[in-house]
Design an enzyme around this catalytic site. Structure first.
Site, PDB file in Angstrom:
ATOM      1  N   ASP A  73       0.888  -1.085   0.160  1.00 22.82           N
ATOM      2  CA  ASP A  73       0.065   0.240   0.085  1.00 22.82           C
ATOM      3  C   ASP A  73       1.025   1.177  -0.057  1.00 22.82           C
ATOM      4  OD1 ASP A  73      -1.475   2.234   0.788  1.00 22.82           O
ATOM      5  OD2 ASP A  73      -2.783   1.105   2.072  1.00 22.82           O
TER       6      ASP A  73
ATOM      7  N   LYS B 292      -6.106  10.282  -2.014  1.00 25.72           N
ATOM      8  CA  LYS B 292      -5.320  10.934  -1.258  1.00 25.72           C
ATOM      9  C   LYS B 292      -4.310  11.735  -2.302  1.00 25.72           C
ATOM     10  CE  LYS B 292      -7.003   8.609   2.016  1.00 25.72           C
ATOM     11  NZ  LYS B 292      -6.366   7.280   2.491  1.00 25.72           N
TER      12      LYS B 292
HETATM   13  C1  LIG Z   1      -7.290   6.170   2.678  1.00 26.31           C
HETATM   14  C2  LIG Z   1      -6.227   4.884   2.627  1.00 26.31           C
HETATM   15  C3  LIG Z   1      -6.787   3.674   2.099  1.00 26.31           C
HETATM   16  C4  LIG Z   1      -8.167   3.426   1.838  1.00 26.31           C
HETATM   17  O1  LIG Z   1      -8.440   4.150   0.802  1.00 26.31           O
HETATM   18  P1  LIG Z   1     -10.181   4.636   0.403  1.00 26.31           P
HETATM   19  O2  LIG Z   1      -9.675   5.620  -1.235  1.00 26.31           O
HETATM   20  O3  LIG Z   1     -10.548   5.672   1.478  1.00 26.31           O
HETATM   21  O4  LIG Z   1     -10.983   3.605   0.330  1.00 26.31           O
HETATM   22  C5  LIG Z   1      -5.847   2.667   2.227  1.00 26.31           C
HETATM   23  N1  LIG Z   1      -4.719   2.563   2.824  1.00 26.31           N
HETATM   24  C6  LIG Z   1      -4.143   4.039   3.168  1.00 26.31           C
HETATM   25  C7  LIG Z   1      -2.930   4.178   3.568  1.00 26.31           C
HETATM   26  C8  LIG Z   1      -4.884   5.122   3.244  1.00 26.31           C
HETATM   27  O5  LIG Z   1      -4.594   6.100   3.803  1.00 26.31           O
END
Ligand SMILES: *Cc1c(COP(=O)(O)O)cnc(C)c1O
Length: 399
Positions: free
Chosen positions: A186, A211
């Protein structure tokens, strides 16, 4: 062999789209539109009864979605990239590569939503997750089972404790010890501008496009980049089967956001460095990989080209933390990060509240921890606003 397209430096690649490429896998708009149009259509008419057109139904494929996928694959150095309806949807698609009875090895400082999905899988789907401290390669290795482990799921830096996982060493170790497992990262916190995890040995990199990639908190999206055609085929199969591909409008908005990623991140991390220095100079324990005091400062530099713009700090006093968070004016109280404006939160009360209190304690997730997600404002205003809140909460501050 077609000529390999020339590659430019990262900030250039983010903006440049070759509108005149004869490569069938390039972003190809027939009118060479500077901004790829929004193909707001569910269906595409076919010329033959057997329906052999490139697109037929937008769940299966849409030109606006393809355009941003091709662009992101280039940015991530991926064999192929896919865009879906959210970051969690991206992880949902990836975890469908895991069968009942197989296992996941993941970090112990995970995004709250990731924790929720992994808990669902263990409760209802017989897919167990081992949570380990991913700062230790041997801790990851200890939980690998060559017959059962299917995914090794990493976040680095972790959120909100900002711990670093050595993607490169872990990927090498997993490939040697457990060749059937896929290393998944991630990479939301760093973005592909600062960290390219497929180059570091990961099989799959995913993002919350909500993000940094989009950057304005005006859409939700998920991005998946993969290292091989074989994994791409399996991921595409799930996206087509479940229908979570990103809508044409959101694909267009994501594409627009990605083009300014470099300028936003550069400004945000410069501001973050100033804020981190200010807090550290005033005696707070600050977690930020841009500070030489970070225990993995050197390691982070081998993985990423910058520290990013998310940091956290401890006050040692939950009530004081609450007062600080509620007093700032420029720093909006909000979950999430990666937006152009600055955000402040107490992770244990918001983004990580879904993790049970006893597990937060077990993982040493401090209840007083404040997370700052630094935006593109003038840093003098940001520090002044934070300083005022700290003084109001009873701290004596030198600027
Ligand atoms: C926000 C986030 C997610 C999830 O993403 P969404 O677009 O809100 O579903 C997963 N991993 C991290 C590190 C995040 O900050």
């Amino acid at each position: 062999m077609p000529n390999q397209p020339k590659r430019y430096r990262p900030a250039t690649e983010l903006v440049f789209v070759d509108s005149f490429s004869d490569d069938p896998n390039a972003v190809n708009d027939p009118y060479h539109a500077s901004s790829v149009p929004i193909y707001q259509t569910a269906t595409f008419k076919q010329t033959s009864a057997s329906g052999s057109g490139q697109y037929d139904y937008s769940r299966s494929g849409n030109p606006t979605r393809s355009a941003v996928e091709i662009h992101l694959a280039k940015i991530m150095n991926a064999e192929r990239a896919f865009v879906v309806s959210s970051g969690m949807s991206a992880l949902d698609v990836i975890t469908r590569l895991v069968g009942a009875g197989e296992e996941i090895v993941a970090g112990d400082d995970l995004y709250g939503g990731t924790n929720r999905l992994l808990t669902y899988l263990s409760t209802y789907m017989n897919v167990k997750t081992h949570n380990v401290d991913t700062t230790s390669v041997s801790a990851v290795e200890a939980k690998l089972d060559p017959f059962k482990t299917k995914l090794v799921l990493l976040e680095t830096p972790t959120n909100p404790k900002i711990k670093i996982a050595d993607i490169k060493s872990i990927a090498e170790m997993v490939k040697a010890k457990c060749p059937n497992a896929l290393v998944v990262v991630d990479n939301t916190m760093m973005s592909p501008y600062l960290q390219k995890t497929l180059d570091l040995g990961a099989h799959i990199e995913y993002h919350s496009g909500t993000k940094y990639l989009s950057g304005h908190h005006d859409l939700m999206a998920g991005v998946i980049g993969v290292c091989s055609q074989e994994i791409a085929d399996r991921i595409y199969h799930v996206i087509n089967a479940t229908g979570c591909g990103l809508s044409p409008f959101d694909s267009w908005l994501l594409f627009r956001g990605v083009k300014t990623l470099a300028v936003r991140i550069e400004k945000q991390q410069t501001n973050a460095m100033l804020v981190a220095n200010f807090l550290e100079a005033n005696g707070f324990k600050v977690h930020f990989p841009g500070l030489a005091s970070h225990p993995q400062y050197e390691l982070h530099k081998t993985l990423s080209s910058g520290p990013g713009a998310v940091l956290s700090f401890e006050t040692g006093d939950i009530a004081a933390s609450e007062r600080i968070v509620e007093t700032t004016k420029l720093w909006a109280i909000s979950v999430s990060f990666g937006c152009v404006n600055s955000l402040i939160s107490m992770p244990c009360r918001m983004s990580h509240a879904s993790i049970p209190a006893e597990i937060r304690l077990q993982r040493d997730l401090k209840e007083d921890l404040i997370r700052l997600c630094v935006g593109i404002e003038d840093p003098t205003d940001l520090i002044e606003d934070l300083s005022n809140a700290l003084v109001f909460a009873g701290y004596s501050i030198k600027n």
